[in-house]
Design a protein around this motif. Structure first.
Motif, PDB file in Angstrom:
ATOM      1  N   GLY A   1       0.618  -1.139  -0.096  1.00  0.00           N
ATOM      2  CA  GLY A   1       0.088  -0.396  -0.283  1.00  0.00           C
ATOM      3  C   GLY A   1       1.087   1.256   0.011  1.00  0.00           C
ATOM      4  N   ALA A   2       2.164   1.594   1.078  1.00  0.00           N
ATOM      5  CA  ALA A   2       2.714   2.787   0.696  1.00  0.00           C
ATOM      6  C   ALA A   2       3.745   2.888  -1.036  1.00  0.00           C
ATOM      7  CB  ALA A   2       3.668   2.061   2.239  1.00  0.00           C
ATOM      8  N   ALA A   3       3.902   1.679  -1.343  1.00  0.00           N
ATOM      9  CA  ALA A   3       4.997   1.251  -2.682  1.00  0.00           C
ATOM     10  C   ALA A   3       4.267   2.124  -3.211  1.00  0.00           C
ATOM     11  CB  ALA A   3       5.210   0.184  -2.864  1.00  0.00           C
ATOM     12  N   GLY A   4       2.789   1.536  -3.755  1.00  0.00           N
ATOM     13  CA  GLY A   4       1.454   2.081  -4.324  1.00  0.00           C
ATOM     14  C   GLY A   4       1.593   3.239  -4.485  1.00  0.00           C
ATOM     15  N   GLY A   5       1.224   3.783  -3.226  1.00  0.00           N
ATOM     16  CA  GLY A   5       0.658   5.359  -3.220  1.00  0.00           C
ATOM     17  C   GLY A   5       1.514   5.890  -3.043  1.00  0.00           C
ATOM     18  N   VAL A   6       2.709   6.075  -2.843  1.00  0.00           N
ATOM     19  CA  VAL A   6       4.106   6.539  -3.191  1.00  0.00           C
ATOM     20  C   VAL A   6       4.257   6.905  -4.953  1.00  0.00           C
ATOM     21  CG1 VAL A   6       6.383   6.859  -2.699  1.00  0.00           C
ATOM     22  CG2 VAL A   6       5.280   6.215  -1.074  1.00  0.00           C
ATOM     23  N   VAL A   7       4.591   5.790  -5.351  1.00  0.00           N
ATOM     24  CA  VAL A   7       4.494   5.836  -6.906  1.00  0.00           C
ATOM     25  C   VAL A   7       3.410   6.246  -8.073  1.00  0.00           C
ATOM     26  CG1 VAL A   7       4.404   4.337  -9.291  1.00  0.00           C
ATOM     27  CG2 VAL A   7       5.822   3.081  -6.721  1.00  0.00           C
ATOM     28  N   CYS A   8       2.088   6.189  -7.210  1.00  0.00           N
ATOM     29  CA  CYS A   8       0.867   7.057  -7.686  1.00  0.00           C
ATOM     30  C   CYS A   8       0.899   8.473  -8.007  1.00  0.00           C
ATOM     31  CB  CYS A   8      -0.333   6.411  -7.007  1.00  0.00           C
ATOM     32  SG  CYS A   8      -0.509   4.969  -7.897  1.00  0.00           S
ATOM     33  N   GLY A   9       1.306   8.777  -6.367  1.00  0.00           N
ATOM     34  CA  GLY A   9       1.700  10.165  -6.343  1.00  0.00           C
ATOM     35  C   GLY A   9       2.714  10.655  -6.495  1.00  0.00           C
ATOM     36  N   LEU A  10       3.506  10.455  -7.299  1.00  0.00           N
ATOM     37  CA  LEU A  10       4.514  10.669  -7.896  1.00  0.00           C
ATOM     38  C   LEU A  10       4.288  11.040  -9.650  1.00  0.00           C
ATOM     39  CD1 LEU A  10       8.083   9.361  -6.468  1.00  0.00           C
ATOM     40  CD2 LEU A  10       7.435  11.266  -6.050  1.00  0.00           C
ATOM     41  N   VAL A  11       3.744  10.182  -9.988  1.00  0.00           N
ATOM     42  CA  VAL A  11       3.052   9.960 -10.901  1.00  0.00           C
ATOM     43  C   VAL A  11       2.385  10.946 -11.514  1.00  0.00           C
ATOM     44  CG1 VAL A  11       1.525   8.562 -13.308  1.00  0.00           C
ATOM     45  CG2 VAL A  11       3.673   7.616 -11.639  1.00  0.00           C
ATOM     46  N   TRP A  12       1.197  11.467 -10.394  1.00  0.00           N
ATOM     47  CA  TRP A  12       0.783  12.357 -10.597  1.00  0.00           C
ATOM     48  C   TRP A  12       1.123  13.784 -11.182  1.00  0.00           C
ATOM     49  CZ3 TRP A  12      -5.270  12.092 -11.143  1.00  0.00           C
ATOM     50  CH2 TRP A  12      -5.512  13.705 -10.799  1.00  0.00           C
ATOM     51  N   GLN A  13       1.968  14.112  -9.698  1.00  0.00           N
ATOM     52  CA  GLN A  13       2.880  15.420  -9.202  1.00  0.00           C
ATOM     53  C   GLN A  13       3.694  15.929 -10.968  1.00  0.00           C
ATOM     54  OE1 GLN A  13       6.414  15.291  -6.184  1.00  0.00           O
ATOM     55  NE2 GLN A  13       5.144  16.894  -6.139  1.00  0.00           N
ATOM     56  N   VAL A  14       4.408  14.232 -11.207  1.00  0.00           N
ATOM     57  CA  VAL A  14       4.653  14.780 -12.775  1.00  0.00           C
ATOM     58  C   VAL A  14       4.091  15.114 -14.198  1.00  0.00           C
ATOM     59  CG1 VAL A  14       6.412  13.351 -13.968  1.00  0.00           C
ATOM     60  CG2 VAL A  14       7.021  13.285 -11.654  1.00  0.00           C
ATOM     61  N   TRP A  15       2.481  14.080 -14.044  1.00  0.00           N
ATOM     62  CA  TRP A  15       1.978  14.803 -15.270  1.00  0.00           C
ATOM     63  C   TRP A  15       1.479  16.032 -14.833  1.00  0.00           C
ATOM     64  CZ3 TRP A  15      -3.900  12.492 -15.184  1.00  0.00           C
ATOM     65  CH2 TRP A  15      -4.857  13.171 -16.912  1.00  0.00           C
ATOM     66  N   GLY A  16       1.712  16.065 -13.753  1.00  0.00           N
ATOM     67  CA  GLY A  16       0.609  17.803 -13.471  1.00  0.00           C
ATOM     68  C   GLY A  16       1.725  18.781 -13.618  1.00  0.00           C
ATOM     69  N   ARG A  17       3.052  18.685 -13.595  1.00  0.00           N
ATOM     70  CA  ARG A  17       4.105  19.336 -13.949  1.00  0.00           C
ATOM     71  C   ARG A  17       4.506  19.631 -15.755  1.00  0.00           C
ATOM     72  NH1 ARG A  17       8.644  18.452  -9.311  1.00  0.00           N
ATOM     73  NH2 ARG A  17       7.758  19.050  -7.786  1.00  0.00           N
ATOM     74  N   SER A  18       3.996  18.331 -15.677  1.00  0.00           N
ATOM     75  CA  SER A  18       4.078  18.051 -17.252  1.00  0.00           C
ATOM     76  C   SER A  18       2.981  18.739 -18.445  1.00  0.00           C
ATOM     77  CB  SER A  18       4.514  16.943 -17.678  1.00  0.00           C
ATOM     78  OG  SER A  18       3.793  16.532 -17.791  1.00  0.00           O
ATOM     79  N   GLY A  19       1.972  19.361 -17.548  1.00  0.00           N
ATOM     80  CA  GLY A  19       0.659  19.697 -17.947  1.00  0.00           C
ATOM     81  C   GLY A  19      -0.417  18.624 -18.559  1.00  0.00           C
ATOM     82  N   GLY A  20      -0.189  17.920 -17.970  1.00  0.00           N
ATOM     83  CA  GLY A  20      -1.582  16.752 -18.501  1.00  0.00           C
ATOM     84  C   GLY A  20      -2.708  17.419 -17.217  1.00  0.00           C
ATOM     85  N   ILE A  21      -2.079  17.800 -16.748  1.00  0.00           N
ATOM     86  CA  ILE A  21      -3.632  18.181 -15.489  1.00  0.00           C
ATOM     87  C   ILE A  21      -3.698  19.995 -15.405  1.00  0.00           C
ATOM     88  CG2 ILE A  21      -4.665  18.130 -13.228  1.00  0.00           C
ATOM     89  CD1 ILE A  21      -2.689  16.037 -12.470  1.00  0.00           C
ATOM     90  N   ARG A  22      -4.769  20.609 -15.811  1.00  0.00           N
ATOM     91  CA  ARG A  22      -5.140  21.855 -16.126  1.00  0.00           C
ATOM     92  C   ARG A  22      -6.136  22.391 -14.744  1.00  0.00           C
ATOM     93  NH1 ARG A  22      -0.792  23.021 -19.755  1.00  0.00           N
ATOM     94  NH2 ARG A  22      -1.131  21.571 -21.620  1.00  0.00           N
ATOM     95  N   SER A  23      -5.047  23.562 -14.399  1.00  0.00           N
ATOM     96  CA  SER A  23      -5.995  23.649 -13.576  1.00  0.00           C
ATOM     97  C   SER A  23      -7.229  24.875 -13.602  1.00  0.00           C
ATOM     98  CB  SER A  23      -5.682  24.853 -12.279  1.00  0.00           C
ATOM     99  OG  SER A  23      -5.190  25.847 -12.795  1.00  0.00           O
TER     100      SER A  23
END
Length: 241
Positions: A219-241
């Protein structure tokens, strides 16, 4: 030569310069460290062992996890892996402070990096960025003051736990409440929410599937990986505010 801020002066002057910044963390560690010590009595810790353990294994989250996972009957490899995973964030703290450590000796820089925690990292980063008189030895002294408070609080908690019989369930509830409060304080952006939700879901799925020992680690490993992916995706423009 002493700086205007007192960062490089005598021991007394340095202590006077650093202690006011360390005091809030010291007080918090005294409050949280005692319940941690009480829990450690449940797995056979004495005051000297708690003091030595807290001085060499300086991760509050890991120390809270250890007795709880041992009491829950978790396999030793799972316990070790979970604590290592949770504590690995310390590497990021050391990397974050690295740009400010060039003016000190290598030994002082190594010692500072080896003793940094969540709270002392935040204080040191703020001081290095905003206080021209704050040097590597100031940062190291702050870390050592915090470490001493944590270690003494753990030893005191073991003494309290040895004299007063406190139900493990009650202490576990108190520790869970503390971690919930810490968690709520970290919910600042989308990546944190994703990490928390994925971790909770994975732990639930693992337990329903009968993977009791691996639930926390996966659970901890999966949560960290998904959180990092979400953060990288957001910085690359994948998530628009």
């Amino acid at each position: 030569m002493a700086s205007k801020e007192g960062g490089n002066g005598t021991v007394g002057r340095r202590l006077a310069h650093v202690f006011p910044h360390a005091l809030p963390v010291v007080l918090a560690y005294l409050v949280i460290g005692i319940p941690c010590g009480v829990l450690e009595t449940q797995i056979g810790f004495g005051p000297l062992l708690a003091l030595a353990f807290s001085s060499t294994f300086y991760t509050g989250a890991g120390q809270f996890m250890l007795p709880q996972m041992v009491l829950a009957g978790m396999p030793l490899p799972t316990t070790i892996a979970s604590i290592v995973l949770v504590s690995s964030r310390q590497l990021l703290y050391s990397a974050g402070l690295a740009p400010y450590l060039g003016k000190g000796s290598r030994l002082d820089a190594f010692a500072l990096a080896a003793t940094v925690t969540d709270e002392s990292f935040g204080v040191n980063l703020d001081r290095f960025a905003g206080d021209a008189g704050w040097d590597v030895r100031d940062g190291l002294l702050l870390n050592l003051l915090c470490m001493s408070a944590w270690a003494l609080a753990n030893a005191a908690g073991v003494l309290v736990g040895g004299m007063v019989s406190l139900p493990t369930v009650l202490m576990s509830f108190g520790m869970t409440s503390i971690f919930v409060c810490l968690l709520l304080g970290q919910l600042r952006d989308g990546s944190t929410y994703v990490a928390v939700l994925v971790s909770a879901l994975l732990v639930l799925v693992c337990k329903l599937a009968g993977l009791q020992g691996a639930a926390v680690l996966l659970g901890a490993a999966g949560g960290v990986v998904c959180g990092l992916v979400w953060q990288v995706w957001g910085r690359s423009g994948g998530i628009r505010s």
